[in-house]
Write a protein that holds these residues in place. Structure first.
Motif, PDB file in Angstrom:
ATOM      1  N   LYS A   1      10.704  -2.151   9.419  1.00 12.29           N
ATOM      2  CA  LYS A   1      10.475  -3.000   8.435  1.00 12.29           C
ATOM      3  C   LYS A   1      10.949  -2.798   7.150  1.00 12.29           C
ATOM      4  N   SER A   2      10.747  -3.528   6.251  1.00 11.89           N
ATOM      5  CA  SER A   2      11.211  -3.523   5.137  1.00 11.89           C
ATOM      6  C   SER A   2      10.004  -2.740   4.142  1.00 11.89           C
ATOM      7  N   ILE A   3      10.317  -1.155   4.324  1.00 16.32           N
ATOM      8  CA  ILE A   3       9.727  -0.300   3.011  1.00 16.32           C
ATOM      9  C   ILE A   3      10.572   0.491   2.644  1.00 16.32           C
ATOM     10  N   THR A   4       9.463   1.379   1.398  1.00 21.53           N
ATOM     11  CA  THR A   4      10.157   2.062   0.505  1.00 21.53           C
ATOM     12  C   THR A   4      10.086   3.636   1.410  1.00 21.53           C
ATOM     13  N   ILE A   5      10.673   4.269   2.229  1.00 23.01           N
ATOM     14  CA  ILE A   5      10.150   5.744   2.371  1.00 23.01           C
ATOM     15  C   ILE A   5      11.010   7.267   1.332  1.00 23.01           C
ATOM     16  N   ALA A   6      10.030   7.209   1.215  1.00 23.38           N
ATOM     17  CA  ALA A   6      10.527   8.238  -0.264  1.00 23.38           C
ATOM     18  C   ALA A   6       9.430  10.104   0.304  1.00 23.38           C
ATOM     19  N   GLY A   7      10.353  10.952  -0.159  1.00 24.95           N
ATOM     20  CA  GLY A   7       9.877  11.758   0.014  1.00 24.95           C
ATOM     21  C   GLY A   7       9.959  12.579  -1.508  1.00 24.95           C
ATOM     22  N   VAL A   8       8.126  13.393  -1.325  1.00 27.24           N
ATOM     23  CA  VAL A   8       7.276  14.528  -1.873  1.00 27.24           C
ATOM     24  C   VAL A   8       8.218  15.423  -2.333  1.00 27.24           C
TER      25      VAL A   8
ATOM     26  N   ASP B   1       1.123  -1.474   0.050  1.00 26.31           N
ATOM     27  CA  ASP B   1       0.253  -0.180   0.288  1.00 26.31           C
ATOM     28  C   ASP B   1       0.556   0.862  -0.223  1.00 26.31           C
ATOM     29  N   THR B   2       0.431   2.372  -0.953  1.00 26.10           N
ATOM     30  CA  THR B   2       1.164   3.449  -0.304  1.00 26.10           C
ATOM     31  C   THR B   2       0.310   4.554   0.780  1.00 26.10           C
ATOM     32  N   LEU B   3       0.647   4.958   1.886  1.00 24.58           N
ATOM     33  CA  LEU B   3       0.589   5.691   3.453  1.00 24.58           C
ATOM     34  C   LEU B   3       1.254   6.848   2.803  1.00 24.58           C
ATOM     35  N   ARG B   4       0.760   7.915   3.386  1.00 29.59           N
ATOM     36  CA  ARG B   4       1.148   9.715   2.828  1.00 29.59           C
ATOM     37  C   ARG B   4       1.002  10.233   4.593  1.00 29.59           C
ATOM     38  N   VAL B   5       1.877  10.655   4.259  1.00 35.09           N
ATOM     39  CA  VAL B   5       2.316  11.539   5.426  1.00 35.09           C
ATOM     40  C   VAL B   5       2.535  12.637   5.101  1.00 35.09           C
ATOM     41  N   GLY B   6       2.218  13.691   6.467  1.00 35.88           N
ATOM     42  CA  GLY B   6       2.046  15.077   5.588  1.00 35.88           C
ATOM     43  C   GLY B   6       0.722  15.947   6.406  1.00 35.88           C
TER      44      GLY B   6
ATOM     45  N   LEU C   1       5.733   4.841   1.821  1.00 30.45           N
ATOM     46  CA  LEU C   1       5.512   5.561   3.006  1.00 30.45           C
ATOM     47  C   LEU C   1       5.643   7.044   1.971  1.00 30.45           C
ATOM     48  N   LEU C   2       5.087   7.654   2.058  1.00 25.51           N
ATOM     49  CA  LEU C   2       4.988   8.519   1.002  1.00 25.51           C
ATOM     50  C   LEU C   2       5.359  10.395   2.161  1.00 25.51           C
ATOM     51  N   ILE C   3       6.357  10.970   2.000  1.00 20.34           N
ATOM     52  CA  ILE C   3       6.045  11.773   3.150  1.00 20.34           C
ATOM     53  C   ILE C   3       5.985  13.415   2.265  1.00 20.34           C
TER      54      ILE C   3
ATOM     55  N   SER D   1       2.188  12.371  11.110  1.00 27.27           N
ATOM     56  CA  SER D   1       3.880  12.219  11.665  1.00 27.27           C
ATOM     57  C   SER D   1       4.674  11.088  10.605  1.00 27.27           C
ATOM     58  N   ILE D   2       5.507  11.062  11.144  1.00 28.88           N
ATOM     59  CA  ILE D   2       6.377   9.897  10.018  1.00 28.88           C
ATOM     60  C   ILE D   2       6.147   8.311  11.235  1.00 28.88           C
ATOM     61  N   LYS D   3       6.465   8.864  12.716  1.00 29.39           N
ATOM     62  CA  LYS D   3       6.367   7.791  12.980  1.00 29.39           C
ATOM     63  C   LYS D   3       4.508   7.253  13.037  1.00 29.39           C
ATOM     64  N   ALA D   4       3.961   8.131  13.066  1.00 34.09           N
ATOM     65  CA  ALA D   4       2.875   7.528  13.078  1.00 34.09           C
ATOM     66  C   ALA D   4       2.479   6.387  11.828  1.00 34.09           C
ATOM     67  N   GLY D   5       2.968   6.881  10.338  1.00 36.20           N
ATOM     68  CA  GLY D   5       2.668   6.461   9.705  1.00 36.20           C
ATOM     69  C   GLY D   5       3.670   5.047   9.153  1.00 36.20           C
ATOM     70  N   LEU D   6       4.526   5.154   9.774  1.00 34.85           N
ATOM     71  CA  LEU D   6       5.714   3.994  10.332  1.00 34.85           C
ATOM     72  C   LEU D   6       5.202   2.569  11.233  1.00 34.85           C
ATOM     73  N   LEU D   7       4.146   3.507  11.936  1.00 38.04           N
ATOM     74  CA  LEU D   7       3.285   2.278  12.815  1.00 38.04           C
ATOM     75  C   LEU D   7       2.676   1.541  12.270  1.00 38.04           C
ATOM     76  N   GLN D   8       1.848   2.302  11.554  1.00 39.43           N
ATOM     77  CA  GLN D   8       1.088   1.299  10.448  1.00 39.43           C
ATOM     78  C   GLN D   8       1.737   0.453   9.205  1.00 39.43           C
ATOM     79  N   ALA D   9       2.898   0.675   8.623  1.00 39.87           N
ATOM     80  CA  ALA D   9       2.479   0.353   7.312  1.00 39.87           C
ATOM     81  C   ALA D   9       3.440  -1.355   7.758  1.00 39.87           C
ATOM     82  N   GLU D  10       2.901  -1.780   6.568  1.00 36.93           N
ATOM     83  CA  GLU D  10       4.024  -3.105   6.577  1.00 36.93           C
ATOM     84  C   GLU D  10       4.732  -3.674   5.489  1.00 36.93           C
ATOM     85  N   LYS D  11       5.510  -4.228   5.377  1.00 32.60           N
ATOM     86  CA  LYS D  11       6.775  -5.180   4.890  1.00 32.60           C
ATOM     87  C   LYS D  11       6.047  -4.716   3.204  1.00 32.60           C
ATOM     88  N   GLY D  12       6.616  -4.092   2.411  1.00 32.99           N
ATOM     89  CA  GLY D  12       6.511  -3.523   0.879  1.00 32.99           C
ATOM     90  C   GLY D  12       5.476  -2.462   0.734  1.00 32.99           C
ATOM     91  N   ASP D  13       5.118  -2.368   1.836  1.00 37.09           N
ATOM     92  CA  ASP D  13       4.583  -0.091   1.813  1.00 37.09           C
ATOM     93  C   ASP D  13       5.173   0.867   1.184  1.00 37.09           C
TER      94      ASP D  13
END
Lengths: 413, 260
Positions: A64-71, A22-27, A48-50, A34-46
């Motif tokens: 967790k094995s995730i992608t963190i990408a800044g926009v 999934d794609t989780l948006r933080v902003g 996280l779009l900041i 917050s990033i921490k709130a997003g991380l808490l919900q993220a699962e492997k393979g998600d």
């Protein structure tokens, strides 16, 4: 648009074994504030779009094995107190962030991005500002550090860290990074089978690149300039150094490249220009030094007597104050087919190689080794006289330190 | 004094010395600038020529001029004229006209080749500066020698020896001392000894302006601070000015006491 497309591409091409998540948006205007709130919900393979914004959340643990990408390059701030991103999971991708103000500690190595015992991490296209350590990998494997820009504010060696610091790592690729104003630009200790390529390392307090106890590494096409003491390669085996530029390491005790306890390496196609000492060797052994340009250095090459069985071929020595110096009365290295701009011999058979041997070591170099302060006589008429006398009949300089067949014209590939 | 100065200058301008001297520097620097890739190299080569040749020419010319104008000097001394102003006038006239030929000989090629970047201007003015200083120093030494020896042969011999000593022998002894006291810290001695020879001093001033000075800092902390700062430059320039004043004072005193 292009940026969004690249991020999309990056995400979609990210480590293939990670299942599409999934794609989780933080902003500020998104679901997660917050990033921490997003991380808490993220699962492997998600993913996280900041979104663009300012985040100061202390140390952020990525387990967790995730992608963190800044926009739009969001800023993650450490408030000069914390280390910022701490990766403990494998296959993490971090991209498009600006990470700044890492805390300075005299007991802990705080870094902008830390990875410990991880593999397959990718750290790409980030900007790290005012970092103590920039990117710090411990016991990591198969990671890529690419296209990052890391700028520190190092003022003293004791209170500064390294821009890219690798410790006990294997198979790391460090490509196209720009590192400056740290203690060492890139630091490797116990790092094997690693590629360091096309990085730019400048204005660091100590070394642009520092190798310790690292074997089978390649560094190719990097530029190191205006660093406190150039590049140091120590206690390592099988290092390939190809097509790098070592520039403007000028001043007291500055080297372009410092080799200490190095075995079986290859130094080819590099440019050494405007360094106090272009290449300095202490116990450097069985290295092939070929096709390098040594231009306008104080000493182009200074190899101590402990350096043995090295071979210098097809190098260009142009306009150096001293081409070569050694502290030993014997010569254990081989010099052949190099171009020396000070060579005054002739080539009667027109085969491109001079008929008269060239002795690259001047008597003056020998005298400076014996008595350092005699350098004050540099460029004096008397020195020219005794150099000439020694050239005609060598007495003090090693008799076998000679290029028997020097090139008449500079070597070109 | 001004009148004497003027006449000496005219006298020099009428002889072929000034022109030959000018032409020599003109041709040398033009050739060097033409054939070397960058101006800083040409400047280094010019430095080597200047620090050996300026002293030689000025000592010999002064000694020669003094001996040939000996009768004229005696004649003038019979007039109501101060000895010191007569000799000062002649000294400044000679050294000045030599300096002028030298300066133009160097300056014109640089202007022709249009090498007027700020770095080049600084290097060139340093070069001209040390040349002028050396000319004055060695002219004064020349007067000292000429006043001391009535015998021309002895005079010329001493003049040539002074030049040879300063240009070559001194550095040999210098190096010998450094190697002999190798076990002790020698960088203070090295700096001190180079202040005792104007040619070494001139070489050091020029080096301070070229970025090769960083090389010298490599061997010791003292050299590093000396060659890495403006203090080094100020001290060396001050020392070379003392080198002009001291022999001038000596030969004037010598002249004042001399029985012509």
């Amino acid at each position: 648009m292009i940026r969004a497309l690249t991020i999309w591409l990056m995400i979609s091409v990210a480590p293939a074994f990670v299942k599409a998540g999934d794609t989780l948006r933080v902003g500020a205007s998104s679901h997660f504030k917050s990033i921490k709130a997003g991380l808490l919900q993220a699962e492997k393979g998600d993913v996280l779009l900041i979104e663009k914004g300012f985040y100061a959340e202390g140390t952020i643990l990525i387990d967790k094995s995730i992608t963190i990408a800044g926009v739009g390059r969001p800023v993650i701030d450490g408030e000069n107190k914390h280390e910022i991103l701490q990766i403990t999971a494998d296959s993490v991708l971090i991209t498009g962030l600006q990470i700044q103000n890492v805390g300075v500690s005299y007991t802990k190595d705080f870094a902008g991005i830390t990875g410990e015992k991880v593999s397959h991490c990718v750290i790409d296209d980030n900007i790290l500002l005012n970092t103590f350590f920039g990117i710090y990998l411990k016991k990591a494997k198969n990671c890529r550090i690419t296209n990052n820009k890391i700028v520190g504010q190092a003022a003293k060696e004791i209170s500064s860290g390294n821009a890219i610091h690798l410790w006990y790592c294997k198979n790391i690729e460090v490509l196209n990074n720009k590192v400056n104003k740290h203690r060492d630009g890139i630091y490797l200790e116990f790092v094997d089978s690693t590629l360091i390529s096309h990085n730019l390392s400048e204005h660091n307090l100590r070394y642009g690149l520092h190798f310790m106890f690292s074997n089978h590494d390649n560094y190719i096409g990097n530029t190191f300039r205006n660093n406190g003491a150039g590049v140091a390669v120590m206690f390592s085996k099988q290092i390939q150094m190809i097509d790098n530029n070592f520039l403007n390491n000028w001043g007291a005790a500055s080297y372009g490249l410092l080799l200490k306890e190095i075995y079986d390496g290859k130094i080819e196609g590099n440019t050494f220009s405007m360094n106090t000492i272009g290449m300095y060797g202490e116990s450097a052994t069985r290295i092939s030094i070929a096709h390098n340009d040594f231009k306008q250095n104080g000493w182009a090459v200074k190899f101590l007597g402990s350096s043995m069985d090295n071979e210098f071929t097809y190098n260009n020595f142009i306009g150096n104050t001293f081409d070569l110096t050694t502290d030993s009365g014997r010569n254990n290295n081989r010099y052949i087919h190099n171009y020396w701009s000070k060579y005054t011999g002739y080539d009667l058979d027109k085969d491109g190689y001079g008929d008269v041997p060239y002795r690259p070591m001047k008597l003056f170099s020998y005298i400076i080794n014996k008595s350092g302060s005699s350098i004050i006589l540099l460029r004096s008429f008397f020195m020219d006289l005794i150099n000439f006398a020694e050239k005609v009949t060598p007495v003090f300089t090693p008799a076998t330190l000679v290029d028997n067949s020097p090139l008449m014209k500079p070597y070109h590939d | 004094m001004i009148k004497i100065l003027k006449y000496t200058c005219f006298d020099m301008l009428r002889s072929w010395w000034s022109y030959a001297y000018f032409l020599f520097y003109f041709v040398t620097s033009a050739t060097l600038l033409n054939f070397s890739a960058d101006a800083s190299r040409a400047i280094t080569s010019l430095m080597n020529i200047i620090i050996t040749l300026c002293p030689l020419i000025s000592t010999l010319l002064v000694v020669m001029y003094y001996y040939s104008s000996r009768e004229f000097i005696e004649l003038l001394l019979a007039q109501p004229l101060k000895r010191s102003s007569l000799l000062k006038g002649q000294f400044i006239g000679l050294a000045g006209s030599l300096s002028l030929s030298f300066t133009f000989g160097l300056l014109i090629p640089f202007l022709i080749f249009g090498l007027l970047s700020s770095e080049n201007i600084i290097n060139l003015s340093t070069l001209i500066g040390i040349g002028v200083l050396l000319t004055f120093i060695f002219s004064a030494l020349g007067y000292l020698v000429a006043l001391h020896h009535e015998n021309k042969i002895k005079g010329f011999g001493t003049a040539i020896f002074i030049w040879l000593f300063m240009a070559v022998i001194y550095d040999g002894l210098f190096l010998f001392t450094l190697v002999l006291f190798n076990d002790y810290p020698t960088d203070k001695i090295a700096l001190g000894l180079s202040f005792l020879n104007p040619i070494d001093l001139a070489r050091i001033i020029m080096m301070l302006k070229l970025d090769i000075s960083a090389l010298m800092g490599y061997t010791g902390a003292l050299f590093n601070s000396f060659f890495g700062s403006n203090t080094g430059l100020i001290i060396s320039v001050a020392a070379s000015i003392i080198w002009v004043i001291f022999p001038t004072h000596l030969f004037l005193r010598k002249a004042a006491r001399k029985d012509f």
